[in-house]
Design an enzyme around this catalytic site. Structure first.
Site, short mmCIF file in Angstrom:
data_model
loop_
_atom_site.label_atom_id
_atom_site.label_comp_id
_atom_site.label_asym_id
_atom_site.label_seq_id
_atom_site.Cartn_x
_atom_site.Cartn_y
_atom_site.Cartn_z
N SER A 100 0.82 -1.22 0.00
CA SER A 100 0.00 0.00 0.00
C SER A 100 0.85 1.27 0.00
O SER A 100 0.48 2.27 -0.61
CB SER A 100 -0.96 0.01 1.19
OG SER A 100 -0.24 0.00 2.40
N ASP A 111 1.76 0.28 8.42
CA ASP A 111 3.15 -0.17 8.34
C ASP A 111 3.66 -0.03 6.90
O ASP A 111 2.91 0.26 5.97
CB ASP A 111 3.30 -1.61 8.84
CG ASP A 111 2.55 -2.63 7.98
OD1 ASP A 111 1.83 -2.20 7.04
OD2 ASP A 111 2.68 -3.83 8.23
#
Length: 277
Positions: A100, A111
């Site tokens: 992502s 994260d």
């Protein structure tokens, strides 16, 4: 999701299209579509899907430090393995991101998935021994743990408050230049299966970004679809639903079918296309 061109009659320039079929519609966005897209952004803001400038810069600074740390470690390993000084000075090493964060759709506090790419004389065992030990001494590193026997081996840690999952891949190259492109299949030659698996994340992410007509429209649409899926409890490959990469591929295909559409239209078309798939 290939990028292709279809021939035009009368010797005109070919119309480039993305994917294995041509677009469903090439219609440009109307003024109302831009207004709806702004409303879509405003509706998503309360859910923490956008990072502010400060958080974004903090991530970039952490990744810069991590990249320098990796280069320093690879130089030290090269010295231990008696490489000549001329080779050590240009041995390189690099951190790549994927998932992502690389797609540009990470949310606040998410994260970072990262990959450490090393030259051929650096072994995976070095990564889980000397690199891990060197990391232990770093004051900004917290919650450090290695998962060496995972399907894709990983070192997990927090670097200055940011959670990072770091994979390792060793390429059949003498040095790792800063401008290395992982998309070409030639880099997979003579690699062990764990290195190929570790490279997969970066290669898939880069390929998705390469195959969408407009990256910003893709990102905003994907943020909306991810938020929708998470709010409905259907975002998780661990639980048998679709995971991040799968949602990204579906949105990317929608973008290929409507290459000129803006995010508000693409969200609508996403449900139209896949409800009839």
């Amino acid at each position: 999701m290939k990028e292709m061109s279809s021939a035009m009659p009368g010797g005109q320039q070919p119309q480039k299209h993305y994917g294995i079929t041509s677009a469903i519609s090439l219609a440009p966005p109307r003024e109302i579509d831009h207004q709806y897209t702004k409303k879509l952004c405003d509706a998503m803001k309360p859910f923490g899907v956008f990072e502010d400038e400060e958080e974004l810069n903090h991530r970039l600074a952490v990744l810069g430090k991590l990249n320098n740390f990796v280069k320093e470690w690879i130089s030290e390993i090269s010295e231990l393995k008696n490489l000549p000084p001329s080779a050590i000075s240009c041995v390189g090493g690099k951190i790549f991101t994927f998932g992502s964060y690389r797609l540009g759709v990470h949310t606040k506090g998410a994260d970072i998935d990262a990959l450490c790419v090393a030259p051929r004389h650096v072994e995976r065992s070095d990564f889980f021994s000397s690199f891990f030990e060197k990391f232990k001494q770093h004051e900004e590193i917290k919650d450090l743990r290695a998962v060496e026997d995972a399907f894709v081996p990983v070192i997990k840690f927090k670097f200055d408050g940011i959670e990072i999952d770091l994979l390792f891949a060793r390429l059949a190259l003498q040095s790792i230049p800063d401008n290395l492109d992982l998309r070409g299949d030639s880099i997979l030659r003579n690699l062990d299966i764990r290195c190929i698996r570790s490279l997969n994340g970066c290669r898939v992410t880069d390929e998705i970004l390469y195959l969408v007509p407009n990256k910003e429209n893709f990102r905003l649409t994907l943020r909306a679809i991810k938020l929708w899926a998470k709010r409905r409890g259907i975002y998780s490959n661990m639980l048998g639903f679709l995971g991040g990469v799968s949602w990204a591929m579906l949105v990317a295909r929608t973008c290929q079918l409507y290459p000129n559409a803006v995010a508000a239209t693409l969200v609508h078309k996403f449900f139209l296309v896949f409800s009839k798939w």
